[in-house]
Design a protein around this motif. Structure first.
Motif, PDB file in Angstrom:
ATOM      1  N   TYR A  22      -2.125   6.512   8.192  1.00  0.00           N
ATOM      2  CA  TYR A  22      -3.347   5.776   8.520  1.00  0.00           C
ATOM      3  C   TYR A  22      -3.623   5.854  10.026  1.00  0.00           C
ATOM      4  O   TYR A  22      -4.739   6.153  10.451  1.00  0.00           O
ATOM      5  CB  TYR A  22      -3.210   4.318   8.070  1.00  0.00           C
ATOM      6  N   GLU A  42      -6.460  -2.501   4.459  1.00  0.00           N
ATOM      7  CA  GLU A  42      -6.684  -1.055   4.375  1.00  0.00           C
ATOM      8  C   GLU A  42      -5.377  -0.286   4.138  1.00  0.00           C
ATOM      9  O   GLU A  42      -5.372   0.737   3.469  1.00  0.00           O
ATOM     10  CB  GLU A  42      -7.331  -0.533   5.658  1.00  0.00           C
ATOM     11  N   VAL A  43      -4.290  -0.794   4.688  1.00  0.00           N
ATOM     12  CA  VAL A  43      -3.001  -0.120   4.587  1.00  0.00           C
ATOM     13  C   VAL A  43      -2.190  -0.632   3.389  1.00  0.00           C
ATOM     14  O   VAL A  43      -1.275   0.043   2.934  1.00  0.00           O
ATOM     15  CB  VAL A  43      -2.202  -0.305   5.895  1.00  0.00           C
TER      16      VAL A  43
END
Length: 82
Positions: A22, A42-43
């Protein structure tokens, strides 16, 4: 007594690998600044997990430069490709 074993998926990247991928993608166009709590969803990691992994990544990653940038309410990290 029965137990349910969940098969481990060895093809699935580790938490550290996911975070590093990422960061590498986001830093492709130049440096990036972030707080763990803003990228956690998001991760797919908790802000606490991200903070612990960032220390590890800053010590081991050769393709990323990682720096603790600010210590206000939460640590801000600066990341850029090496």
């Amino acid at each position: 007594m029965s137990s349910i074993l969940q098969p481990s998926n060895e093809d699935e990247p580790s938490k550290e690998e996911r975070l590093k991928a990422y960061l590498t993608q986001k830093a492709e166009d130049g440096e990036m600044y972030f707080k763990s709590k803003f990228i956690a969803d998001e991760v797919g990691l908790s802000p606490k997990e991200i903070g612990a992994l960032m220390v590890k990544i800053s010590d081991t990653a050769t393709d990323l430069e990682v720096e603790k940038w600010s210590y206000t309410s939460a640590t801000t990290w600066r990341v850029e490709t090496a």
